[in-house]
Design a protein around this motif. Structure first.
Motif, short mmCIF file in Angstrom:
data_model
loop_
_atom_site.label_atom_id
_atom_site.label_comp_id
_atom_site.label_asym_id
_atom_site.label_seq_id
_atom_site.Cartn_x
_atom_site.Cartn_y
_atom_site.Cartn_z
N GLU A 1 -7.11 3.70 5.38
CA GLU A 1 -6.98 2.24 5.32
C GLU A 1 -5.55 1.82 5.67
N LEU B 1 1.03 4.00 -3.02
CA LEU B 1 0.79 5.42 -2.73
C LEU B 1 1.93 6.29 -3.24
N ARG C 1 -7.85 6.08 1.32
CA ARG C 1 -6.66 5.24 1.12
C ARG C 1 -5.70 5.38 2.29
N GLY D 1 0.82 -1.21 0.00
CA GLY D 1 0.00 0.00 0.00
C GLY D 1 0.85 1.26 0.00
N GLN E 1 -11.03 9.98 -2.11
CA GLN E 1 -10.43 8.68 -2.40
C GLN E 1 -9.06 8.54 -1.71
N THR E 2 -8.25 9.60 -1.78
CA THR E 2 -6.92 9.55 -1.15
C THR E 2 -7.04 9.49 0.36
#
Length: 801
Positions: free
Chosen positions: A579, A526, A576, A522, A572-573
């Motif tokens: 998460e 990113l 992310r 992840g 969305q970011t």
């Protein structure tokens, strides 16, 4: 038409004959000039016949008056001969023609003018020097600036005296008649004025006072002012007699005698008076002898070409510190590859107690003008030679310039060579373990920047010393060695008998848990997406790289940075990032931590655990505390006393030292022989510096290095390249930089790795890119090995102390 054709042919023949004649004439002239030049050079360098050297140099200048090199040779001869007429003629002509004149040239001209009683001209020369200093074009050290101001005052007084007082005295040191017919003696003695009344002579410093009071003192003889010689002598018999009779002197007299003794030591370099001022430096006999040789025989201009790992940095530091203690150096510029800037700055501070500013400091980013005016500077070669900074670097005079990895100066056409050649400096040290890499001509370029003319011209050097068709094979080996022995010191392991125990490296690739893999992937995704999206400037790009490095260190370090990650505002970011935080918080202790714990509890041997990030250190500290494993912590934020306490605790009480990358800098840690790299710096030099904390002089046991990384991570690929491809951990300290330096001038190793990782999203493409990097490294190592063999063949054992 036929006649016209014949006429054209005739004219062409005539033109061709003229061209041939001109070419022949030019060749004859060039040959004659070359003969004049080498007759002059040989007269000076071989016979020390400065009169003959001046004669031939002047013959050359009559034919080619604008040749700067020959002009400098002629002025050098005139200065040695103390021929004021020749010196004044040559220097004033050079000034008129606009030739590049150094501070030394201008001072010689001004002083020659004084001795010729050309006071107005002398004042103009000194005033121009002062003006250039005040405008920042040619900066002068304080001592020289004071001298120039005194000369200006003196010349102004002499002009005023000539206009105001009939029969005013001249320079020369002889008593001169005054208006009343009396004779006055030289400076510092009593003179007779009217009615025989005594007057005291006044030197340059007294000019201002004399003018205010209306006095008319005699001028000081210039040769007495400039060539003052002080000699200290002691009578041992008188000292012994005084001790036997238990006589004691007044304290002020004792202090005066002690100061005289101190000055007497400074006359020669047989003793290094800087040694008691050093901290945490274990200078070896050959390093001290090298420093003495450089200062005593080479006059502070030398190539330090010791084999890798023998301490050229310490030798250069000894020379620098000794000159500073003796008051001969007040300004210094150290030019090094960008990867070594911090290391040089730290070593100078920790070992020699010298505070240098560097191009990595905040001052460099905030105030360039102030930065380049600092007296002590460490700068990267790439920064110094850039168009933005080179003007500031070359605009001032440095007492000493030190260039590390000086093989970067092997090509005379490069910006680096031209920069160092242009910099105004008194002393110059060039540090390189490989003076010759591909051809002997590189050696010529190094020596020329150090001591112009020492190896004659390039053409003459090649004709005399290079075998035709074999650029690395010297023809006149003994002649070349004799010349190099005057500018080079090269100590070898066989001569110094410096041997370190072997070291062994062990790599543990840890299998990540599912959560750890998701978290690492992840972070990678990113970073790659943020970089690919564009708009990532230098600062943001650095932040992305640091995030990837943190992920390779520990999930705790990466988690801390993810929480601080710049939020662009889109949902969305944010989701992310949220998460990623949730995954990171769920990981717990971590697989790598568990593996390291197994090693720490396997024996009571002392072990240093190195980490890159404070968050990782604090995570390990908490784990060790819970597991009741005694440990000490060494980090940069501790005070000196706290750092020493941590080292003492590690030596005497606890088996584990948790340390950041600076761990143990300046401290003796050879009582430990095991290093654990919990994480892996992307810069191989930092890995080597960690190992160098214990694999150094004084280590008596074999050293074991344990590297830990997560399988499939960037660090896994780095270890594959460094360990398996070039066997980094088998190399001598310093050799890695020699290998990497051949292809990372523009981009460091860490930048290459980051670019490969983010530009290739899938494992096959990454593997292919890392294989390409490994192949480049293998070629670089092969080239280094060939260079090492060449240097061993050329220099052997002839250049040690």
């Amino acid at each position: 038409m036929a006649l016209q054709g014949k006429e054209k042919k005739r004219l062409k023949r005539q033109e061709k004959k003229k061209v041939i004649a001109k070419t022949k004439e030019k060749a004859i002239r060039a040959e004659k000039l070359a003969e004049y030049y080498w007759l002059a050079v040989d007269a000076v360098t071989l016979d020390k016949d400065y009169a003959a050297g001046l004669k031939w140099a002047r013959k050359f200048l009559r034919e080619n008056p604008r040749d700067i090199e020959t002009w400098h040779l002629a002025t050098h001869c005139a200065a040695k001969l103390e021929d004021d007429d020749a010196l004044f003629s040559l220097l004033s002509w050079g000034r008129t023609e606009g030739l590049t004149m150094s501070h030394g040239d201008c001072l010689l001209l001004g002083r020659a003018a004084l001795r010729k009683e050309e006071f107005g001209f002398a004042r103009t020369v000194f005033a121009e020097l002062l003006n250039e200093h005040e405008q920042g074009r040619k900066r002068m050290p304080k001592g020289l600036l004071k001298e120039v101001k005194q000369y200006i005052e003196y010349t102004e007084y002499m002009e005023w005296s000539a206009q105001s007082v009939p029969g005013s005295p001249n320079i020369g040191g002889r008593p001169r008649p005054t208006a009343d017919g009396k004779r006055r003696s030289a400076v510092g003695t009593k003179t007779e004025g009217e009615n025989g009344a005594p007057n005291s002579g006044i030197g340059v410093e007294g000019v201002g006072i004399a003018r205010q009071e209306g006095a008319h003192p005699d001028p000081p003889p210039v040769e007495e002012v400039l060539d003052l010689t002080v000699r200290f002598e002691a009578n041992a018999d008188l000292v012994i007699e005084a001790i036997k009779k238990r006589r004691h002197a007044d304290r002020s007299i004792f202090n005066l005698a002690l100061e005289a003794y101190r000055h007497s030591i400074r006359v020669s370099y047989d003793q290094l008076i800087c040694l008691p001022t050093l901290r945490n430096v274990e200078s070896l006999w050959y390093q001290e002898e090298t420093a003495r040789k450089v200062m005593k025989l080479f006059r502070g201009r030398a190539i330090l070409a010791d084999e890798v790992g023998l301490g050229k940095t310490v030798e250069a530091g000894l020379v620098l510190k000794e000159y500073m203690v003796r008051g001969l150096v007040k300004s210094a510029l150290i030019l090094v590859p960008s990867s070594l800037v911090n290391q040089w700055q730290e070593e100078l501070r920790e070992k020699f107690d010298l505070d240098f500013v560097s191009t990595n400091d905040a001052l460099f980013r905030q105030d360039l003008t102030s930065f380049w005016e600092q007296p002590l500077i460490v700068a990267s070669l790439a920064t110094a030679r850039s168009q933005r900074h080179s003007g500031a670097v070359t605009s001032r005079l440095y007492d000493i310039v030190i260039v590390d990895e000086a093989h970067h100066l092997k090509n005379q056409t490069t910006k680096t060579w031209k920069l160092v050649n242009t910099i105004q400096k008194t002393f110059l040290l060039l540090l390189t373990a490989t003076p010759v890499q591909n051809k002997l001509e590189e050696l010529y370029n190094l020596v020329t920047i150090l001591k112009p003319g020492h190896l004659k011209t390039r053409k003459a050097f090649k004709e005399e010393f290079v075998t035709r068709g074999s650029p690395t094979d010297p023809r006149n080996r003994e002649g070349l060695r004799r010349l190099l022995a005057e500018v080079m010191v090269r100590n070898t392991r066989s001569v110094t008998q410096l041997k370190l125990p072997p070291r062994f490296a062990f790599t543990t690739r840890v299998s990540s848990t599912e959560l750890e893999k998701r978290f690492y992937d992840g972070v990678t995704s990113l970073v790659s997406d943020s970089k690919a999206a564009g708009g990532a400037g230098g600062t943001q790009l650095l932040a992305l790289r640091k995030l990837m490095e943190a992920a390779g260190s520990s999930h705790k370090a990466a988690l801390e940075m993810v929480r601080k990650f710049h939020d662009p505002g889109d949902r969305q970011t944010r989701e992310r990032l949220g998460e990623l935080v949730a995954i990171g918080e769920a990981i717990g202790r971590g697989s790598k931590t568990a593996k390291v714990l197994e090693l720490l509890t396997s024996s009571r041997d002392r072990k240093i655990v190195f980490v890159n990030y404070i968050a990782t250190l604090e995570h390990l500290q908490a784990v060790l505390t819970r597991e009741h494993i005694p440990h000490a912590v060494f980090r940069g934020s501790l005070t000196s006393a706290q750092k020493q306490a941590a080292i003492d605790g590690f030596r005497n009480d606890v088996p584990v030292l948790l340390a950041t990358g600076t761990g143990g800098e300046g401290h003796n840690l050879q009582f430990c022989n095991m290093i654990i790299n919990f994480d892996l710096p992307w810069n191989p030099m930092e890995i080597e510096q960690r190992i160098g904390r214990i694999h150094r002089i004084g280590q008596e046991r074999e050293v074991n290095v344990y590297n830990f990384c997560a399988g499939g991570s960037i660090e896994d690929h780095i270890l594959e390249v460094l360990d398996r491809k070039i066997n980094m951990f088998e190399l001598v300290v310093g050799e890695v930089d020699m290998i990497l330096g051949s292809f990372q001038d523009e981009q460091d190793f860490g930048e290459m790795v980051f670019e490969i990782w983010t530009a290739n999203r899938d494992e096959p493409s990454r593997q292919k890119a890392f294989d390409t990097l490994a192949a480049r490294l293998k070629r670089a190592r092969t080239a280094y090995e060939n260079t090492k063999k060449l240097d061993e063949t050329l220099f052997q054992e002839d250049f040690g102390v």
